[in-house]
Design a protein around this motif. Structure first.
Motif, PDB file in Angstrom:
ATOM      1  N   ILE A   1       0.846  -1.211   0.000  1.00 62.43           N
ATOM      2  CA  ILE A   1       0.000   0.000   0.000  1.00 62.43           C
ATOM      3  C   ILE A   1       0.876   1.254   0.000  1.00 62.43           C
ATOM      4  O   ILE A   1       0.546   2.265  -0.621  1.00 62.43           O
TER       5      ILE A   1
ATOM      6  N   ASP B   1       2.244   2.191  -3.355  1.00 64.10           N
ATOM      7  CA  ASP B   1       1.159   2.745  -4.172  1.00 64.10           C
ATOM      8  C   ASP B   1       0.862   4.177  -3.764  1.00 64.10           C
ATOM      9  O   ASP B   1       0.679   5.049  -4.607  1.00 64.10           O
TER      10      ASP B   1
ATOM     11  N   ASP C   1       3.374   6.642  -4.902  1.00 64.47           N
ATOM     12  CA  ASP C   1       3.236   6.761  -6.348  1.00 64.47           C
ATOM     13  C   ASP C   1       2.099   7.715  -6.723  1.00 64.47           C
ATOM     14  O   ASP C   1       2.251   8.584  -7.581  1.00 64.47           O
ATOM     15  N   VAL C   2       0.963   7.555  -6.030  1.00 65.09           N
ATOM     16  CA  VAL C   2      -0.211   8.395  -6.314  1.00 65.09           C
ATOM     17  C   VAL C   2       0.083   9.858  -5.984  1.00 65.09           C
ATOM     18  O   VAL C   2      -0.112  10.753  -6.811  1.00 65.09           O
TER      19      VAL C   2
ATOM     20  N   ARG D   1      -8.328   8.549 -11.345  1.00 61.29           N
ATOM     21  CA  ARG D   1      -8.257   7.085 -11.311  1.00 61.29           C
ATOM     22  C   ARG D   1      -7.263   6.629 -10.241  1.00 61.29           C
ATOM     23  O   ARG D   1      -7.496   5.672  -9.507  1.00 61.29           O
ATOM     24  N   LEU D   2      -6.125   7.383 -10.159  1.00 64.18           N
ATOM     25  CA  LEU D   2      -5.094   7.063  -9.157  1.00 64.18           C
ATOM     26  C   LEU D   2      -5.653   7.219  -7.746  1.00 64.18           C
ATOM     27  O   LEU D   2      -5.375   6.407  -6.855  1.00 64.18           O
TER      28      LEU D   2
ATOM     29  N   GLY E   1      -8.553   6.708  -6.809  1.00 64.26           N
ATOM     30  CA  GLY E   1      -9.393   5.547  -6.534  1.00 64.26           C
ATOM     31  C   GLY E   1      -8.599   4.411  -5.901  1.00 64.26           C
ATOM     32  O   GLY E   1      -9.100   3.683  -5.040  1.00 64.26           O
ATOM     33  N   HIS E   2      -7.327   4.280  -6.326  1.00 62.53           N
ATOM     34  CA  HIS E   2      -6.438   3.243  -5.759  1.00 62.53           C
ATOM     35  C   HIS E   2      -6.269   3.408  -4.263  1.00 62.53           C
ATOM     36  O   HIS E   2      -6.051   2.458  -3.542  1.00 62.53           O
ATOM     37  N   MET E   3      -6.302   4.678  -3.828  1.00 63.07           N
ATOM     38  CA  MET E   3      -5.995   4.970  -2.438  1.00 63.07           C
ATOM     39  C   MET E   3      -7.229   4.931  -1.554  1.00 63.07           C
ATOM     40  O   MET E   3      -7.148   5.125  -0.349  1.00 63.07           O
TER      41      MET E   3
ATOM     42  N   HIS F   1      -6.265  -5.490  -2.583  1.00 61.54           N
ATOM     43  CA  HIS F   1      -5.057  -5.308  -3.397  1.00 61.54           C
ATOM     44  C   HIS F   1      -4.436  -6.638  -3.832  1.00 61.54           C
ATOM     45  O   HIS F   1      -3.297  -6.679  -4.274  1.00 61.54           O
TER      46      HIS F   1
END
Length: 451
Positions: free
Chosen positions: A83, A86, A89-90, A225-226, A228-230, A269
């Motif tokens: 996590i 990620d 990165d975001v 969209r990124l 959303g990953h978080m 994930h």
């Protein structure tokens, strides 16, 4: 019967031998416990040995402390599930186009990380592995890059769910929830000051923190969209801290919910397997065992010192200097920072807090301009946490400096790591002074929540 030694000489012998053995490289947990038993034997009689079970047993059965392994496990699960990579990165893609954006992203990611991980080493090491190469590759100034990693990493001490705050609350017999809420504004304030510092310096001198090149930037739909990953890990933090702050659940129950949530996030994930759970469990076991053993050793050591009249001696000595309440408070803070250069945080807490808190209470709320004694204790608790954050950054032995040394490229000299910490240390001093002279920064939010 044991020997009769004057308290002045005893202070010298007890703390002198403690420092000598620590400098010889022996682990704190066994040094404090071992010395305590030796001094018990020398000073006391067979009955004095009863202090050992009577100090350890309340810790063994303390319900609040069960939050520690749970929060450590939650952090370890999230880390193993990737996590944190990620998340960096975001944030890095969202802020990359700003001058100094990567350093700001590092501090922001560390702030969110602090709200997941109550332990400081993890944040500095993780960010050192992920963010440092990214910044150096983009031509960032090494001092800004390293300073932002270390300063961001130390926020884990302050921002809930801080493990240090849990232990402090147990030792000082205070509400964990109140201490968590009291630390929120100072934590976010410091985080904001670090971000402002990096961005302002990068705008004044763009070579310190250049924005990432155009071809690496992402479009707005991609940014959404990124984000959303978080969603899952951030929802987890909001839930855990939300139920503590609203008083729906105690910190221990919240830690249990957080641990369960960490499993779900890892599953979302696609990282939930035996290997992940096993590694997270081992990390938790090692970290919790270290904390608990240090607590056992130090609590016997301090218990004996207080029993021999040490607390009264420290109080009389400080008052004997004619410093007044504020003078005494400042001397305590200086002592904490000095100890922070040599000892680790659990040790400092267990050696100082049982002696300092009663002295602060004895000075009285009115001496510091408070009406409510509870406000005084809460205020001192958060000042203590801010102080510990400083001790992690203060050369020559601040822990954050060495955590970073472990993962920084060999080509960076230790001197540069020291220098990179100094501007952030100065910001922490400003933050500490703000908290000292404007206690509302600490007391306003708990009063709002608890009335």
């Amino acid at each position: 019967m044991g020997l009769d030694i004057g308290i002045e000489l005893l202070t010298l012998i007890m703390f002198g031998s403690l420092i000598a053995l620590l400098m010889a490289g022996l682990p704190l947990a066994f040094v404090t416990g071992g010395l305590a038993c030796v001094f018990l034997f020398i000073l006391g009689d067979a009955r004095a040995l009863n202090i050992v079970p009577s100090r350890i047993f309340p810790l063994m059965t303390n319900y609040q402390l069960s939050a520690i392994p749970l929060f450590i496990f939650m952090a370890a699960m999230l880390e193993r599930a990737g996590i944190i990579n990620d998340m960096f990165d975001v944030i890095y893609k969202l802020l990359g186009g700003v001058k100094g954006g990567l350093a700001a992203a590092t501090i922001l990611a560390s702030t969110i990380l602090a709200a997941m991980v109550g332990v400081i080493g993890a944040a500095v090491v993780t960010m050192g592995i992920i963010a440092l190469p990214a910044m150096l590759q983009r031509g960032y100034d090494t001092k800004i890059a390293m300073g932002s990693i270390m300063a961001g990493g130390t926020l884990g001490i302050l921002i809930p769910p801080s493990i240090l705050a849990i232990i402090y609350a147990v030792v000082a017999e205070q509400s964990v929830g109140e201490l968590f809420i009291g630390a929120v504004i100072p934590g976010l304030m410091l985080s904001g000051m670090y971000i402002l510092y990096v961005i302002v310096r990068s705008y004044l001198n763009p070579s310190l923190g250049p924005p990432i090149p155009m071809e690496e930037r992402v479009s707005t739909p991609e940014k959404l969209r990124l984000l959303g990953h978080m969603a899952a890990p951030i929802a987890l933090i909001v839930v855990v801290l939300g139920i503590i702050f609203t008083g729906v659940a105690t910190p221990v129950e919240a830690a249990g919910i957080g641990t369960f949530g960490a499993f779900i996030v890892a599953a979302i994930h696609r990282k939930l397997d035996w290997q992940t759970v096993r590694e997270a469990s081992l990390t938790t076991l090692k970290a919790s065992a270290m904390v608990i053993w240090i607590m056992f050793g130090a609590t016997i050591f301090v218990g004996l010192y207080v029993l021999e009249g040490g607390q009264q001696f420290v109080q009389d000595t400080m008052q004997g200097f004619g410093l007044g309440p504020w003078g005494i408070l400042i001397v305590m803070q200086i002592l904490l920072v000095v100890l922070g250069m040599f000892l680790d945080w659990v040790g400092i807490l267990l050696l100082c807090v049982p002696i300092f808190v009663p002295i602060i209470k004895a000075l009285g709320a009115a001496a510091f301009g408070f009406e409510d004694p509870n406000d005084l204790v809460l205020w001192f608790g958060v000042l203590y946490l801010v102080n510990m954050q400083m001790s992690f950054l203060s050369p020559p032995f601040g822990y954050a400096l060495f955590y970073l040394r472990g993962v920084a490229p060999e080509s960076i000299p230790m001197g540069d790591i020291f220098k990179s910490a100094l501007p952030f240390l100065a910001l922490q001093i400003v933050g500490l002074l703000a908290c000292m002279f404007f206690p509302e920064l600490i007391t306003w939010l708990p009063r709002l929540v608890y009335g």
